[in-house]
Scaffold this active site. Structure first.
Site, PDB file in Angstrom:
ATOM      1  N   THR A 126       0.821  -1.213   0.000  1.00 14.94           N
ATOM      2  CA  THR A 126       0.000   0.000   0.000  1.00 14.94           C
ATOM      3  C   THR A 126       0.853   1.261   0.000  1.00 14.94           C
ATOM      4  O   THR A 126       1.983   1.258   0.522  1.00 14.94           O
ATOM      5  CB  THR A 126      -0.904  -0.001   1.252  1.00 14.94           C
ATOM      6  N   ASP A 127       0.278   2.345  -0.525  1.00 18.08           N
ATOM      7  CA  ASP A 127       0.997   3.630  -0.483  1.00 18.08           C
ATOM      8  C   ASP A 127       1.159   4.133   0.951  1.00 18.08           C
ATOM      9  O   ASP A 127       1.951   5.043   1.210  1.00 18.08           O
ATOM     10  CB  ASP A 127       0.286   4.683  -1.355  1.00 18.08           C
ATOM     11  N   GLU A 128       0.386   3.557   1.885  1.00 20.36           N
ATOM     12  CA  GLU A 128       0.463   4.038   3.279  1.00 20.36           C
ATOM     13  C   GLU A 128       1.824   3.786   3.902  1.00 20.36           C
ATOM     14  O   GLU A 128       2.153   4.379   4.931  1.00 20.36           O
ATOM     15  CB  GLU A 128      -0.635   3.397   4.133  1.00 20.36           C
ATOM     16  N   TYR A 147      -1.513  -0.394  11.223  1.00 23.02           N
ATOM     17  CA  TYR A 147      -1.748  -1.056   9.928  1.00 23.02           C
ATOM     18  C   TYR A 147      -0.590  -0.790   8.962  1.00 23.02           C
ATOM     19  O   TYR A 147       0.009  -1.721   8.409  1.00 23.02           O
ATOM     20  CB  TYR A 147      -3.070  -0.576   9.306  1.00 23.02           C
ATOM     21  N   LYS A 199       2.262  -3.352   7.293  1.00 23.00           N
ATOM     22  CA  LYS A 199       2.447  -3.560   5.847  1.00 23.00           C
ATOM     23  C   LYS A 199       3.890  -3.237   5.437  1.00 23.00           C
ATOM     24  O   LYS A 199       4.482  -3.937   4.612  1.00 23.00           O
ATOM     25  CB  LYS A 199       1.472  -2.677   5.048  1.00 23.00           C
TER      26      LYS A 199
HETATM   27  P1  NAD Z   1     -10.139  -6.816   2.831  1.00 23.06           P
HETATM   28  O1  NAD Z   1     -10.078  -6.524   4.289  1.00 23.06           O
HETATM   29  O2  NAD Z   1     -11.363  -6.476   2.071  1.00 23.06           O
HETATM   30  O3  NAD Z   1      -9.858  -8.366   2.588  1.00 23.06           O
HETATM   31  C1  NAD Z   1      -8.866  -9.070   3.265  1.00 23.06           C
HETATM   32  C2  NAD Z   1      -9.111 -10.565   3.062  1.00 23.06           C
HETATM   33  O4  NAD Z   1      -8.041 -11.268   3.703  1.00 23.06           O
HETATM   34  C3  NAD Z   1     -10.426 -11.069   3.688  1.00 23.06           C
HETATM   35  O5  NAD Z   1     -11.089 -11.931   2.801  1.00 23.06           O
HETATM   36  C4  NAD Z   1      -9.947 -11.839   4.919  1.00 23.06           C
HETATM   37  O6  NAD Z   1     -10.809 -12.912   5.291  1.00 23.06           O
HETATM   38  C5  NAD Z   1      -8.595 -12.346   4.447  1.00 23.06           C
HETATM   39  N1  NAD Z   1      -7.694 -12.640   5.567  1.00 23.06           N
HETATM   40  C6  NAD Z   1      -7.408 -11.858   6.640  1.00 23.06           C
HETATM   41  N2  NAD Z   1      -6.575 -12.486   7.477  1.00 23.06           N
HETATM   42  C7  NAD Z   1      -6.280 -13.686   6.890  1.00 23.06           C
HETATM   43  C8  NAD Z   1      -5.465 -14.781   7.266  1.00 23.06           C
HETATM   44  N3  NAD Z   1      -4.770 -14.759   8.403  1.00 23.06           N
HETATM   45  N4  NAD Z   1      -5.408 -15.847   6.449  1.00 23.06           N
HETATM   46  C9  NAD Z   1      -6.122 -15.887   5.298  1.00 23.06           C
HETATM   47  N5  NAD Z   1      -6.907 -14.881   4.894  1.00 23.06           N
HETATM   48  C10 NAD Z   1      -6.994 -13.790   5.678  1.00 23.06           C
HETATM   49  O7  NAD Z   1      -8.868  -6.108   2.221  1.00 23.06           O
HETATM   50  P2  NAD Z   1      -8.670  -5.406   0.793  1.00 23.06           P
HETATM   51  O8  NAD Z   1      -9.112  -4.000   0.878  1.00 23.06           O
HETATM   52  O9  NAD Z   1      -9.194  -6.290  -0.272  1.00 23.06           O
HETATM   53  O10 NAD Z   1      -7.073  -5.382   0.710  1.00 23.06           O
HETATM   54  C11 NAD Z   1      -6.359  -6.475   0.145  1.00 23.06           C
HETATM   55  C12 NAD Z   1      -4.881  -6.180   0.180  1.00 23.06           C
HETATM   56  O11 NAD Z   1      -4.598  -5.005  -0.550  1.00 23.06           O
HETATM   57  C13 NAD Z   1      -4.342  -5.912   1.590  1.00 23.06           C
HETATM   58  O12 NAD Z   1      -3.080  -6.528   1.692  1.00 23.06           O
HETATM   59  C14 NAD Z   1      -4.222  -4.410   1.675  1.00 23.06           C
HETATM   60  O13 NAD Z   1      -3.197  -4.042   2.561  1.00 23.06           O
HETATM   61  C15 NAD Z   1      -3.889  -4.058   0.247  1.00 23.06           C
HETATM   62  N6  NAD Z   1      -4.310  -2.732  -0.231  1.00 23.06           N
HETATM   63  C16 NAD Z   1      -5.600  -2.317  -0.070  1.00 23.06           C
HETATM   64  C17 NAD Z   1      -5.996  -1.087  -0.589  1.00 23.06           C
HETATM   65  C18 NAD Z   1      -7.425  -0.598  -0.462  1.00 23.06           C
HETATM   66  O14 NAD Z   1      -7.701   0.551  -0.813  1.00 23.06           O
HETATM   67  N7  NAD Z   1      -8.369  -1.405  -0.003  1.00 23.06           N
HETATM   68  C19 NAD Z   1      -5.069  -0.284  -1.261  1.00 23.06           C
HETATM   69  C20 NAD Z   1      -3.736  -0.734  -1.384  1.00 23.06           C
HETATM   70  C21 NAD Z   1      -3.383  -1.957  -0.883  1.00 23.06           C
HETATM   71  O1  DAU Z   2      -4.105   4.051   0.572  1.00 27.81           O
HETATM   72  C1  DAU Z   2      -4.361   2.697   0.589  1.00 27.81           C
HETATM   73  C2  DAU Z   2      -5.143   2.324   1.823  1.00 27.81           C
HETATM   74  O2  DAU Z   2      -6.446   2.843   1.659  1.00 27.81           O
HETATM   75  C3  DAU Z   2      -5.181   0.824   2.076  1.00 27.81           C
HETATM   76  O3  DAU Z   2      -3.879   0.383   2.363  1.00 27.81           O
HETATM   77  C4  DAU Z   2      -6.113   0.481   3.240  1.00 27.81           C
HETATM   78  O4  DAU Z   2      -6.223  -0.925   3.382  1.00 27.81           O
HETATM   79  C5  DAU Z   2      -7.470   1.065   2.942  1.00 27.81           C
HETATM   80  O5  DAU Z   2      -8.358   0.811   4.021  1.00 27.81           O
HETATM   81  C6  DAU Z   2      -7.371   2.562   2.680  1.00 27.81           C
HETATM   82  O6  DAU Z   2      -6.996   3.270   3.895  1.00 27.81           O
HETATM   83  P1  DAU Z   2      -7.687   4.663   4.324  1.00 27.81           P
HETATM   84  O7  DAU Z   2      -7.521   4.844   5.772  1.00 27.81           O
HETATM   85  O8  DAU Z   2      -7.263   5.754   3.416  1.00 27.81           O
HETATM   86  O9  DAU Z   2      -9.218   4.290   3.934  1.00 27.81           O
HETATM   87  P2  DAU Z   2     -10.616   4.558   4.680  1.00 27.81           P
HETATM   88  O10 DAU Z   2     -11.685   4.176   3.714  1.00 27.81           O
HETATM   89  O11 DAU Z   2     -10.653   3.968   6.038  1.00 27.81           O
HETATM   90  O12 DAU Z   2     -10.622   6.135   4.846  1.00 27.81           O
HETATM   91  C7  DAU Z   2     -10.482   7.005   3.727  1.00 27.81           C
HETATM   92  C8  DAU Z   2     -10.487   8.434   4.250  1.00 27.81           C
HETATM   93  O13 DAU Z   2     -11.789   8.742   4.742  1.00 27.81           O
HETATM   94  C9  DAU Z   2      -9.546   8.668   5.406  1.00 27.81           C
HETATM   95  O14 DAU Z   2      -8.976   9.966   5.295  1.00 27.81           O
HETATM   96  C10 DAU Z   2     -10.437   8.598   6.640  1.00 27.81           C
HETATM   97  C11 DAU Z   2     -11.771   9.119   6.131  1.00 27.81           C
HETATM   98  N1  DAU Z   2     -12.985   8.544   6.742  1.00 27.81           N
HETATM   99  C12 DAU Z   2     -13.100   7.196   6.801  1.00 27.81           C
HETATM  100  C13 DAU Z   2     -14.220   6.605   7.358  1.00 27.81           C
HETATM  101  C14 DAU Z   2     -14.340   5.097   7.446  1.00 27.81           C
HETATM  102  C15 DAU Z   2     -13.999   9.368   7.224  1.00 27.81           C
HETATM  103  O15 DAU Z   2     -13.897  10.606   7.142  1.00 27.81           O
HETATM  104  N2  DAU Z   2     -15.103   8.786   7.763  1.00 27.81           N
HETATM  105  C16 DAU Z   2     -15.248   7.434   7.881  1.00 27.81           C
HETATM  106  O16 DAU Z   2     -16.292   6.977   8.435  1.00 27.81           O
END
Ligand code: NAD
Ligand code: DAU
Length: 340
Positions: free
Chosen positions: A126-128, A154, A158
């Protein structure tokens, strides 16, 4: 025949990747391992289950015995690791499981890749891991050379995983790549995250909780564009390299919320500014030059198109999210937002 292990495929991005791959590469076998945490949902993979080239295994990536046994049985040609605890707010409440799954789970997979034949490994990061950028410097972007500088449990977990992946490349010569993507949105996004939470609350005429002043900036990418980038990296990326993925779609949170309100024809009076997230990152912004120049990747979906598609998906798939927002989710919601 290529046989790819996809971990965490019952979650948001992993499931989208599975559907992308089954369509793009009908001759590949895809095996998903997922232990179905609160974020994993088998309903999401229902259609994939009908495909003879797909297999689902319920298992935990931190369980070495279970992981080794599936590697032994399957003979994978590549592993793409999506499995993770992914929600920043939950990591602030309960960090431990983040360290276990995101760091130790990654190590178990890397060990299995070594043990069963130096298997190609891709880490979905992730970019985080880069921390955040100031709001008053729109000229700054994250490149692959930006130093790691994490904020939340988190992002720290990562970043730790990324370092271990690169250590296995340098020390053991394991063929690895890492991708660092910006915020995704699209179908099957779990309702705890900003965009689905706002769509669902707006549909239910519930308050829309915006953290702080809503001025934090995220760089949004439609999930299918992320899946395409991962496929390109696994196929043609240079071993031992990190690739940033993002499409220059920066928006303040309040802009995103107002866009959703407008699409759904709701009133801005639903917005409620609430207590900010501790350590809240200000701005993320990816420089995707490397993946564009080396692999020819470019996003295909603008934010304007993608957000319309996403709202439409939530309108047409109520059964999917209505099942989720019952029970445990309501307890979580009350804990995080009640009296905030
Ligand atoms: P998500 O939370 O929707 O899904 C995570 C999945 O992993 C779930 O199905 C969960 O059951 C499974 N899981 C968790 N712990 C596990 C374990 N111990 N063994 C097997 N399976 C397990 O997450 P997402 O948003 O789909 O993110 C997927 C990946 O992409 C993550 O690694 C996250 O860090 C990365 N990522 C997410 C975003 C985003 O915006 N959502 C952006 C950049 C990177
Ligand atoms: O940048 C990549 C990341 O993006 C991934 O690595 C993470 O897994 C993914 O969850 C996401 O992280 P963020 O913290 O950016 O996403 P989130 O949807 O939780 O929040 C997006 C923005 O919105 C953040 O600035 C917090 C704000 N927010 C979030 C929630 C849930 C609110 O203002 N209100 C809310 O209720």
């Amino acid at each position: 025949m290529k046989n790819i292990l996809v971990t965490g495929g019952a979650g948001f991005i992993g499931s989208n990747y599975i559907y992308y791959m089954l369509e793009k590469h009908p001759d590949y076998r895809i095996v998903c391992i997922d232990n179905l945490t609160y974020a994993g949902n088998l309903e999401t993979l229902k259609k994939a289950m009908e495909n003879k080239n797909f297999r689902f295994v319920r298992g935990d990536i931190t369980d070495r015995k279970a992981v080794n046994s599936i590697f032994k049985a399957e003979g994978f040609t590549a592993v793409v690791n999506f499995a993770a605890e992914s929600h920043v707010d939950r990591s602030i409440e309960e960090p431990e499981v983040f360290l276990k799954t995101n760091i130790l789970g990654t190590q178990v997979l890397l060990d299995a890749c070594r043990k069963f034949g130096n298997i190609r490994y891709h880490q979905v990061s992730t970019d985080e891991v880069y921390g955040d950028l100031p709001l008053d410097r729109p000229d700054l972007f994250f490149t692959e050379n930006t130093p790691i500088h994490t904020s939340s449990p988190y992002s720290a977990s990562k970043a730790s995983a990324d370092l271990i992946v690169m250590a296995y490349y340098r020390t053991y010569g394991l063929p690895v790549t890492v991708s660092r993507c910006s915020n995704n949105y699209g179908p099957y996004h779990f309702p705890e995250k900003l965009i689905p939470l706002m769509i669902i609350n707006a549909l239910n005429k519930k308050e829309l909780p915006v953290y702080g002043e809503g001025l934090n900036v995220r760089d949004w990418l439609y999930v299918k564009d992320h899946c395409k980038a991962i496929d390109m990296i696994v196929e043609n990326g240079r071993i031992g390299e990190v690739y940033n993925i993002g499409g220059h779609n920066e928006r303040t949170n309040i802009d995103v919320v107002k866009t959703i309100i407008k699409i759904l024809g709701r009133d801005e009076s639903l917005i409620k500014y609430v207590k900010d997230r501790p350590g809240h990152d200000l701005r993320y912004a990816i420089d995707p030059t490397k993946i564009k120049n080396e692999l020819g990747w470019e996003p295909e979906t603008t934010f304007e198109e993608g957000i319309q598609l996403t709202v439409k998906w939530y309108l047409e798939n109520r059964y999917w999210w209505e099942n989720i927002i019952n029970g445990e989710y309501m307890k979580y919601y009350e804990k995080m937002y009640g009296g905030r």
